[in-house]
Design an enzyme around this catalytic site. Sequence first.
Site, mmCIF file in Angstrom:
data_model
loop_
_atom_site.group_PDB
_atom_site.id
_atom_site.type_symbol
_atom_site.label_atom_id
_atom_site.label_comp_id
_atom_site.label_asym_id
_atom_site.label_seq_id
_atom_site.Cartn_x
_atom_site.Cartn_y
_atom_site.Cartn_z
ATOM 1 N N SER A 581 0.846 -1.187 0.000
ATOM 2 C CA SER A 581 0.000 0.000 0.000
ATOM 3 C C SER A 581 0.888 1.246 0.000
ATOM 4 C CB SER A 581 -0.957 -0.023 1.193
ATOM 5 O OG SER A 581 -1.949 0.964 1.049
ATOM 6 N N ASP A 656 -9.058 -4.879 -6.010
ATOM 7 C CA ASP A 656 -8.645 -3.842 -5.061
ATOM 8 C C ASP A 656 -9.507 -2.584 -5.229
ATOM 9 O OD1 ASP A 656 -7.318 -1.978 -3.482
ATOM 10 O OD2 ASP A 656 -5.334 -2.723 -4.008
ATOM 11 N N HIS A 688 -7.492 -5.173 -1.448
ATOM 12 C CA HIS A 688 -6.294 -4.379 -1.187
ATOM 13 C C HIS A 688 -5.224 -5.148 -0.419
ATOM 14 C CE1 HIS A 688 -3.830 -0.914 -1.048
ATOM 15 N NE2 HIS A 688 -3.936 -0.720 0.250
#
Length: 708
Positions: A581, A656, A688
């Site tokens: 991320s 995602d 995600h």
Amino acid sequence: MKRFIFFAISLSVSLSLFAQNKLFNLEDLFKTRELYAENLSQLQWIPNTYDFVYVKNNLLVKGTLHQKEVDSFVTLNELNDALINAGLSSLKSFPYILHWTSEHGFYFRWQEKLLHYTIDKKNIDKQISINKEAENIEIDFKHAQLAYTIQNNLYVVEENASPFQINPTAPEDVKFGHIVHRNEFGIENGSFWSPNGNYLAFYRMDESMVADYPLVNTSTPMATLKNEKYPMAGETSHQVSLGVYDLKTKQIVYIQTGEPKDQYLCCISWSPDENYIFIAVLNREQNHLKLNQYDAKTGQYIKTMFEEKNERYVEPSHPMYFLPNNPNQFLWLSRRDRWNHFYLYDLSGKLLKQLTKGNWEVKDFAGFDPAGNNMFFYSNKDEITGNHFYTLNLKNQKITRITNESGTHRIMASYDGTYFLDIYNSIDIANEIKIKDRKGEEKALLLKNKNHLSNYALPETRLFTIKNPNKNDLYCRMILPPGFDSNKTYPVFIYVYGGPHSQMVTNTWLSGGWFLHYMAQKGYIVFTLDNRGTNYRGFEFESCIHRRLGDLEVEDQMCGVDYLKSLPYVDITRLSIDGWSYGGFMTLSMFLRHPGVFNRASCGGPVIDWKYYEVMYGERYMDTPQDNSEGYKKASLLNYVDSIQGKLLIFHGCMDPTVVWQNTLQFIDKSIKAQKQVDYFVYPSHGHNVGGIDRLHLWKKIENFHAY
């Protein structure tokens, strides 16, 4: 005989050494609880008493402050008898207690119902139905009612009654009672019960003006389209309003929050008398907040209590906390003096005083005592890497630290705030539980720490600081391989996150998690650093990255790399880096902006270009692409593809909804055009992150990629 004794001793020593040389098996994390520290399941106070309970062997046991042994309190058989008598099927294990109504009963969920069990009568005396499709559930335990959503609509259900849809049937792009603003600003609820249960405030979110982002579900025979409303930075955002439903009249009034319609409505708070509702109204630019008061019955604007402005951003994350003994006063959390602290206001909007002050951060509010004389909170006041619990006397502002042991603490106060259950751990303590008094003195030890991993070759964890060019302390964690020898050299595995709201370097048991310690067992020095931009170090430390993501964070991380290079036992030809991320963005930023430094890099779900990220988070830290074109250009990793040197592996979940797949696909496309080799792996059914047993696959993939 002497030879036999010598052989026996040698065998004993060998077995002992072997027993202490076991390595973690990642599969065991999903198969057994033996790797996890001992705990007291569902430990909590019984209301209105100094008795505590926890679940042991499917039995709710009760203990007292001055009694070492615990007694049976509620058995699974008793609970099952009550369920059968109520026409419900029995449980196989003791249920999770959601809420104690008094010392005589508690709520739990079973078979699509919210049930209340009365201990004295040993019966189920309340049943509230919960639809199996229900989401965004908000329970008003005090008045035995709840609200939930099914698809876009909001329902209310009371005891022994059928669910009632409170809104007109919603259009496809309008949602009632859902969490809004993509979970930013501390928003965790889509609806809000009033103190006496007469009203339900709820968000109404209109996303009809927001572009659909296509996610493709490939698990169906013919791949199907799943559109995600995704407002990208600088583009049209959704519009949110707040409604109030009157349970008696069954009418809805909408709060008159005015325009612009793409403003953010945060920190929803009810006055104790239910007459007013308060909203922190934040502009789209996120640099001007107004705490507004509205009439809950008419929706009319009454006044602005106060305003907060900052040229970078204002980030409200907590509601108002009204004093139990004075409904005309409330606490407000703010970073207006550059540190997160409490302020005391009255309902006229007058600031009475700042309650906490100093170069440290309040981390969270933890309640009041019933009399409203003392307030409880968590802070890093005395240990940056820890989490500590304090009481504050609201009259003289004296702060008392309850948790004197270093580490990370979680506290539960008794009904009157006289005693505290202290559950804590640290890099040296797996788990320990004590009862403490108001002075922080230990009154009882409920669970003594035990090294349940004594048979394993545990790495050594060190926490320390280094300085950056700005003379800031940067907190670091180094996990050394078992049997570490400073005369040898080791490869390094750097794990990075580095984004706002994060703190990776913490004084916790197995700090950093299982996988990082597993990698240390594999012979790596595992290193992590919290750079500027991360949490709990004050507003300046966090917000200095504003409009220039990737600059100062990378500068700090490279200070960590320089420190590693200075160590004689680090093999600088074998530096690996990994992150997910924001950590994926950081991994690639370090790898590409400093080519040749890192031998290998792996990352998952990385933001490649911030113009492809959502409005709320993205514009807070970068403003819009239209207003900060140079900042977006410099941060875009698409502009550094030519710098690829070394091995690079990128992961992405095809579904995602947070960092959309387009980010890494564009990076791969540009890498192809630049004739740069990149390893790329997708998880078709994941969003995600990669959870469940599939995470084992991800870990193995990372491990194999970084093997030297």
